[in-house]
Design an enzyme around this catalytic site. Structure first.
Site, PDB file in Angstrom:
ATOM      1  N   TYR A  44       4.776 -24.965  22.553  1.00  0.00           N
ATOM      2  CA  TYR A  44       3.358 -25.315  22.587  1.00  0.00           C
ATOM      3  C   TYR A  44       2.786 -25.463  21.177  1.00  0.00           C
ATOM      4  CZ  TYR A  44      -1.662 -24.995  22.893  1.00  0.00           C
ATOM      5  OH  TYR A  44      -2.987 -25.252  22.736  1.00  0.00           O
ATOM      6  N   HIS A  74     -10.600 -31.132  15.035  1.00  0.00           N
ATOM      7  CA  HIS A  74     -11.224 -29.844  15.349  1.00  0.00           C
ATOM      8  C   HIS A  74     -12.296 -29.439  14.338  1.00  0.00           C
ATOM      9  CE1 HIS A  74      -8.161 -29.641  18.316  1.00  0.00           C
ATOM     10  NE2 HIS A  74      -8.310 -28.364  18.591  1.00  0.00           N
ATOM     11  N   ASN A 182      -5.983 -21.383  14.852  1.00  0.00           N
ATOM     12  CA  ASN A 182      -6.034 -20.283  15.819  1.00  0.00           C
ATOM     13  C   ASN A 182      -6.328 -18.981  15.091  1.00  0.00           C
ATOM     14  OD1 ASN A 182      -3.808 -20.347  18.709  1.00  0.00           O
ATOM     15  ND2 ASN A 182      -5.812 -21.207  18.412  1.00  0.00           N
ATOM     16  N   TYR A 267     -41.696  11.850  18.455  1.00  0.00           N
ATOM     17  CA  TYR A 267     -40.261  11.606  18.543  1.00  0.00           C
ATOM     18  C   TYR A 267     -39.715  10.826  17.343  1.00  0.00           C
ATOM     19  CZ  TYR A 267     -40.245  13.012  23.498  1.00  0.00           C
ATOM     20  OH  TYR A 267     -40.350  13.696  24.677  1.00  0.00           O
ATOM     21  N   ARG A 270     -39.119  13.584  14.949  1.00  0.00           N
ATOM     22  CA  ARG A 270     -38.325  14.716  15.438  1.00  0.00           C
ATOM     23  C   ARG A 270     -36.929  14.293  15.902  1.00  0.00           C
ATOM     24  NH1 ARG A 270     -39.683  17.506  20.878  1.00  0.00           N
ATOM     25  NH2 ARG A 270     -41.606  16.310  20.617  1.00  0.00           N
ATOM     26  N   PHE A 315      -5.898 -14.760  20.474  1.00  0.00           N
ATOM     27  CA  PHE A 315      -7.020 -15.467  19.874  1.00  0.00           C
ATOM     28  C   PHE A 315      -8.343 -15.184  20.572  1.00  0.00           C
ATOM     29  CE2 PHE A 315      -4.633 -18.416  22.676  1.00  0.00           C
ATOM     30  CZ  PHE A 315      -5.500 -18.402  23.762  1.00  0.00           C
ATOM     31  N   GLU A 400      -9.707 -23.432  28.888  1.00  0.00           N
ATOM     32  CA  GLU A 400     -10.238 -22.226  28.244  1.00  0.00           C
ATOM     33  C   GLU A 400     -11.469 -21.803  29.040  1.00  0.00           C
ATOM     34  OE1 GLU A 400     -10.731 -23.939  24.400  1.00  0.00           O
ATOM     35  OE2 GLU A 400      -8.575 -24.273  24.191  1.00  0.00           O
TER      36      GLU A 400
END
Length: 491
Positions: A44, A74, A182, A267, A270, A315, A400
């Site tokens: 792959y 990409h 990746n 608060y 404190r 990934f 994906e």
């Protein structure tokens, strides 16, 4: 394993110390991949297409073009470029990951990344475009383009074509483009930047909170170690100890140990150990997760020393997304309680101080609108703290089909840290002003040092003047860690 202080130093410009034996490990991984590729079976992303196109075989003579095409297609990021310190860290993390030998790249690829880092030639990486699964594909593609002489790079702060990065352009071998794209290095680097800022701001919040206690003539009894030992929460115990140390020796506190009619403080004064301590525990957990991720191999497929090449899902940045979401919670809560302390200080009923911390109220408005600004920023941080890790949009034609949104989760930490820096700067100004009304009594030595830092850039508020410059001057001190360095959390 590289530790977080070393990574923080890299962000600041220090050189990266590579692990011993990295060249041998990298060469071994490249040799394993070459041997498997010679067998002509499908691997792959090496001799196949990507994502939904994984079943498409690529001819041997087109493998180099496959990797180059991957980078170009990409590199589809958008938005403002990531800050230089983050890009330095991305380069370091990618080099560390590839050098472990499980990615199948040549030593030359790692060396090219190290050359960019050493020369401070920083790829222009748009901040947006990653969903934090299948790696930070778009931003890492922008980085990788510079290695082949394309894309853009910052050289001496000037934006230049990638060919001017000052390194010899690489011709990518099999899988090298995929290995560069990746991985979770961008989301991890941004999350680490947010973590480091949050850690410093937590320290600053303890200084500001202790200063506010003295300004409001509050009690240090809630910080007694016996209270926190009974609960056993480690962050709470540590923050209470830090607050005790900050207030020790305060003449203001000593002046009202007897005869004070108030039984308990609000608060926001404190419960500081409980709130800051819980935030500290979140940050400590996030630090553990992110240190592991910084040292991890997160590309795909992975090359094993025994010759196997395994396709998995390292990934997927879910751990980073969760860590970023917890950092966001801490940033929001530190701001929320700080804003409440500011509101307390400007309220004469709660603080016992002049309204809005100015002697001639009415003629002068003092810190009235500074508190409004703090409220606006605290509200904004609460909205930004909404978890991002619970969101997912399928990508790549549903291949994906579940993503982490880690990069977006990390990106918003920068804005949240900026907001918190401003909130704390307002609290420090208000608390320092409150102490003016207790003179000649003085606070403790550490808090006097904090007040001196404030007074070094902002005079006491005797009459209304342009407020924003004072806020910005103190914010820059906060951002630079000047107040954080005044307190040391016990281990």
């Amino acid at each position: 394993m590289i530790a977080l202080p070393a990574l923080r130093a890299v962000m600041a410009g220090a050189p990266l110390a590579m692990p011993e034996g990295w060249r041998a490990a990298t060469e071994q991984g490249a040799a394993v991949l070459a041997a498997r590729l010679a067998e002509d079976g499908p691997i792959y992303g090496v001799n196949t297409g990507f994502g939904k196109l994984a079943s498409t075989r690529i001819a041997p003579e087109k493998l180099a073009q496959l990797q180059l095409n991957l980078l170009r297609s990409h590199a589809a990021g958008t938005g403002a470029p990531l800050p230089a310190p983050v890009v330095r860290l991305v380069l370091a993390l990618k080099a560390l990951s590839l050098s472990r030998g499980a990615s199948g790249v040549r030593v030359a690829v790692v060396e090219a990344l190290l050359q960019l880092l050493a020369a401070d030639a920083l790829p222009v990486i748009p901040a947006k475009g990653s969903v934090g699964a299948s790696g930070d594909l778009a931003p890492l593609a922008h980085l990788a383009l510079v290695l082949v002489g394309e894309g853009e790079v910052f050289v001496n702060g000037a934006r230049r074509p990638g060919a001017e990065a000052g390194i010899a352009p690489l011709t990518l071998g099999p899988k090298e483009g995929l290995a560069l794209l990746n991985g979770t290095q961008v989301s991890t680097a941004i999350a680490l930047s947010g973590l480091f800022a949050a850690q410093s701001l937590l320290h600053t919040s303890l200084v500001a909170g202790a200063l506010s206690v003295d300004a409001a003539r509050g009690s240090d009894t809630p910080f007694d170690a016996r209270i926190h030992a009974l609960r056993g929460q480690p962050g709470q115990i540590r923050c209470a100890a830090a607050l005790r140390g900050l207030m020790a020796g305060s003449a203001i506190r000593d002046s009202h140990r007897e005869g004070d009619t108030r039984v308990q403080d609000p608060y926001s004064l404190r419960c500081q150990p409980q709130v800051a301590g819980a935030c500290l525990d979140l940050l400590d957990h996030a630090a553990t997760v992110l240190q592991r991720e910084a040292n991890a191999v997160t590309d795909n497929p992975l090359v094993m020393a025994d010759g196997d090449i395994l396709s998995g899902g390292n990934f997927h940045a879910e751990p980073v997304a969760f860590a970023a979401d917890t950092i966001a919670l801490a940033l929001a809560e530190l701001g929320a309680i700080s804003e409440r302390r500011i509101a307390l200080l400007v309220d004469p009923v709660l603080s016992g101080l002049p309204a809005f911390l100015v002697a001639e109220g009415g003629l002068h408005s003092g810190f009235m609108i500074a508190q409004v600004t703090a409220a606006a920023l605290a509200a904004e941080n609460r909205a930004l703290a909404t978890p991002r890790s619970v969101d997912s949009l399928p990508t790549s034609a549903n291949q994906e089909d579940h993503v982490s949104m880690a990069t977006g989760a990390a990106l918003r930490l920068m804005e949240m840290a900026e907001n918190l820096s401003s909130i704390l700067s307002i609290e420090l100004l208000c608390a320092a002003q409150g102490l003016e009304f207790h003179r000649p009594l003085t606070t403790s030595a550490p808090l006097q040092a904090a007040q001196a830092l404030v007074r070094g850039v902002a005079a006491p508020w005797d009459a209304d003047r342009f407020m924003a410059p004072d806020m910005e001057a103190v914010r820059l001190l906060v951002q630079g860690g000047a107040f954080a360095r005044l307190v040391e959390l016990p281990a």
